[in-house]
Design an enzyme around this catalytic site. Sequence first.
Site, PDB file in Angstrom:
ATOM      1  N   ASP A  47      -6.950  29.445  88.349  1.00 14.77           N
ATOM      2  CA  ASP A  47      -5.579  29.802  88.000  1.00 14.77           C
ATOM      3  C   ASP A  47      -4.691  28.640  88.428  1.00 14.77           C
ATOM      4  OD1 ASP A  47      -3.493  32.020  87.324  1.00 14.77           O
ATOM      5  OD2 ASP A  47      -2.860  31.196  89.256  1.00 14.77           O
ATOM      6  N   ILE A  48      -3.944  28.082  87.503  1.00 13.46           N
ATOM      7  CA  ILE A  48      -3.077  26.943  87.823  1.00 13.46           C
ATOM      8  C   ILE A  48      -1.776  27.472  88.414  1.00 13.46           C
ATOM      9  CG2 ILE A  48      -1.846  24.955  86.894  1.00 13.46           C
ATOM     10  CD1 ILE A  48      -4.890  24.649  86.899  1.00 13.46           C
ATOM     11  N   HIS A 129       2.521  13.465  76.143  1.00 13.85           N
ATOM     12  CA  HIS A 129       3.430  12.312  76.242  1.00 13.85           C
ATOM     13  C   HIS A 129       4.378  12.513  77.416  1.00 13.85           C
ATOM     14  CE1 HIS A 129       7.411  13.615  74.524  1.00 13.85           C
ATOM     15  NE2 HIS A 129       6.694  14.448  73.778  1.00 13.85           N
ATOM     16  N   GLU A 175       6.136   8.178  72.675  1.00 10.79           N
ATOM     17  CA  GLU A 175       5.814   9.163  71.643  1.00 10.79           C
ATOM     18  C   GLU A 175       7.029   9.463  70.800  1.00 10.79           C
ATOM     19  OE1 GLU A 175       5.514  13.325  69.985  1.00 10.79           O
ATOM     20  OE2 GLU A 175       7.006  12.413  71.307  1.00 10.79           O
ATOM     21  N   GLU A 176       8.186   9.549  71.452  1.00 14.26           N
ATOM     22  CA  GLU A 176       9.407   9.915  70.744  1.00 14.26           C
ATOM     23  C   GLU A 176       9.832   8.863  69.716  1.00 14.26           C
ATOM     24  OE1 GLU A 176      10.504  12.739  70.827  1.00 14.26           O
ATOM     25  OE2 GLU A 176      10.273  13.662  72.802  1.00 14.26           O
ATOM     26  N   HIS A 304      15.672  17.784  72.406  1.00 12.23           N
ATOM     27  CA  HIS A 304      16.241  16.438  72.279  1.00 12.23           C
ATOM     28  C   HIS A 304      17.714  16.388  72.673  1.00 12.23           C
ATOM     29  CE1 HIS A 304      12.995  14.484  69.481  1.00 12.23           C
ATOM     30  NE2 HIS A 304      12.501  14.985  70.610  1.00 12.23           N
ATOM     31  N   ASP A 319       3.361  29.093  82.588  1.00 11.07           N
ATOM     32  CA  ASP A 319       2.237  29.563  83.392  1.00 11.07           C
ATOM     33  C   ASP A 319       1.031  29.884  82.512  1.00 11.07           C
ATOM     34  OD1 ASP A 319       0.880  30.373  85.693  1.00 11.07           O
ATOM     35  OD2 ASP A 319       1.651  32.414  85.589  1.00 11.07           O
ATOM     36  N   ASP A 323      -2.610  27.720  82.421  1.00  9.26           N
ATOM     37  CA  ASP A 323      -3.911  28.364  82.620  1.00  9.26           C
ATOM     38  C   ASP A 323      -4.803  28.184  81.398  1.00  9.26           C
ATOM     39  OD1 ASP A 323      -3.216  29.201  85.155  1.00  9.26           O
ATOM     40  OD2 ASP A 323      -2.554  31.188  84.512  1.00  9.26           O
TER      41      ASP A 323
END
Length: 518
Positions: A47-48, A129, A175-176, A304, A319, A323
């Site tokens: 579980d993160i 990113h 990335e943007e 943005h 959350d 996970d």
Amino acid sequence: MRPRTPRSAWLAALAVAAATVVTASSATAAPTTTVPAAPAALAAPPDIPLANVKAHLSQFQSIATANGGNRAHGRPGYLASVNYVKGKLDAAGFTTVVQSFSYGGATGYNLIADWPGGDPNQVVMTGAHLDSVTAGPGINDNGSGSAAILETALAVARSGFTPTKHLRFGWWGAEELGLRGSQYYVNNLPSTERTKIKQYLNFDMVGSPNAGYFVYDGDNSDGVGSGPGPAGSAQIEQTIQAYFSSIGVPTRGTDFDGRSDYGPFINVGIPAGGTFTGAEGTKSSAQASLWGGTAGQAFDPCYHRSCDTTSNINDTALDRNADAIAYTVWALAGTGTPPGTTVFSDTFETATGWTADPAGTDTATLGRWERGDPAATSSGVATQLGTTVSGSYDLVTGPLAGSSAGAYDLDGGVSTIQSPAITLPSTGTLNLSFSWYLAHLNNASSADYLRVRVVGSGTVTALNATGAATNRAAAWQSASVDVSALRGQTVRIVIDAADASGASLVEAAVDDVKITQS
């Protein structure tokens, strides 16, 4: 996430970039699944902790605040973000490399982190990113994905995870501005290194305040926009869907439209997948009914904008997605544990006591389940395969070919076949694996399906593949699910398929069914 670009435009851009290389309906677990799907001998994914992910977001916010309000390419806030992530990974025991590139007159950076061990020829790579737009700190876009994969990487180190495959993580720059960092990374991978990356997982915006739960449509079962991802993308999609199904959260597909860093990977044939909670698109009434939130508003009203701060995060969505990331990494990378004892195995080369229509309630009139030597059929696409996974026999809906593809297809409703009784051990991790396909033409619908369940005093749904109004060719796929919830019980494997939406051409097959204990 970068602004939307037409499919033709981004493919053309990727093709040009690749030339400059200097030297890489849907099958979903049913909402009633009682335990997550997992490969054989899969160690439990952690579980993160949400608090840890949010602590990283607070650091990204502080970095932006101290550096002109953003973490954009070529700005000091971006390099400070790279250094923060690198410091965490170095301390945890990762081998990190900062890759620099130039774009728009500024230096950009990718951060690549490898976890020691695992097969170097079988790489599972997870990326996000790290840059923001210049307008704001970019906490949802894409601090959320960057923080979630960082905490997943740190969980690898904390848990002592020893995967079969090699784990690599990447944080992309610029990335943007058009996937510049990830494109540079892929372009500069020698072809032999590209082929080692077996799956690429991308997480861009996973905490949108008005969140949806989208999974990249690896098999193109939605039939929307771009085609499917490279072979293997469907497996990633199904693995992610299995996690969300296990926690009772429905998902919907999102197209490989080229807006994020999976683009360069799929352009060179690397399977890809990931999750997305929505950007500037508007949540519909149906989506609000499905997931909650507010219909008629953007998934991320601060997309943005300067208000994309730590206040612009849905904790529940963040959350759940964190996970899901850990679950998918653990599932795809494996544990390296050797296969265990075989509890049950059937290749269908001999009759072993499977029973058709066991409850006497089937409604199908033709093409019912049986053990057979299948004949190949087609109608524009392959509808029934004449070859099995092993040997000459499988379980198939109507094995004969007939005078047309529809002569022996499944017709009239539901057909069921059930295994003999199987007594499961009371200890260890129990895993069901099998091969399967569902094929249909564009006269099918979501009412058509192939389903595999293990039924004892409870039920584990191992597969729920549904149809759609598209041509879907027969192609063998593999599935695997943890059935340890049924330890100590006498169970049966129940397979049913349905042509339940009127006159549609539907075929299905299952082969090489096995339950193992480890």
